[in-house]
Enzyme design. Sequence first.
Site, PDB file in Angstrom:
ATOM      1  N   CYS A 123       7.653   1.114  -4.893  1.00 45.55           N
ATOM      2  CA  CYS A 123       6.674   1.821  -5.721  1.00 45.55           C
ATOM      3  C   CYS A 123       5.771   2.695  -4.851  1.00 45.55           C
ATOM      4  CB  CYS A 123       5.827   0.795  -6.480  1.00 45.55           C
ATOM      5  SG  CYS A 123       4.491   1.524  -7.439  1.00 45.55           S
TER       6      CYS A 123
ATOM      7  N   CYS B 216       9.490  -1.102  -7.112  1.00 45.71           N
ATOM      8  CA  CYS B 216       9.305  -0.206  -8.255  1.00 45.71           C
ATOM      9  C   CYS B 216       9.854  -0.845  -9.525  1.00 45.71           C
ATOM     10  CB  CYS B 216      10.029   1.114  -7.998  1.00 45.71           C
ATOM     11  SG  CYS B 216       9.918   2.272  -9.366  1.00 45.71           S
TER      12      CYS B 216
ATOM     13  N   LYS C 232      -7.045  -2.937   3.447  1.00 45.82           N
ATOM     14  CA  LYS C 232      -5.908  -2.027   3.592  1.00 45.82           C
ATOM     15  C   LYS C 232      -4.643  -2.777   3.197  1.00 45.82           C
ATOM     16  CE  LYS C 232      -4.572   1.404   6.854  1.00 45.82           C
ATOM     17  NZ  LYS C 232      -4.576   1.793   8.269  1.00 45.82           N
TER      18      LYS C 232
END
Length: 106
Positions: free
Chosen positions: A70, A81, A53
């Site tokens: 992002c 991002c 995870k």
Amino acid sequence: MSMTSSVRVEWIAAVTIAAGTAAIGYLAYKRFYVKDHRNKSMVNPHIQKDNPKVVHAFDMEDLGDKAVYCRCWRSKKFPLCDGSHTKHNEETGDNVGPLIIKKKDT
């Protein structure tokens, strides 16, 4: 055997062959075509794949005035991002954009 009886047998044979061919075609489609789309729709294509995870946490005080994160998982600077969502959106028809966190103007 009469003429109509032999025509009926030919129709039954033709329908059976057509149904069998359609079933084989459908199974081949499901096996090869649909499987590829399942992998292409995976959200995270390459970031920390060994981790079960992926989680990133940041302190609000460390963010400065603005941080852009992002959400498409394609950024080379992940978790920040880099604009990769634009290409992703063009290729997939998606409409994902970045997560922008900024201080409230007072």
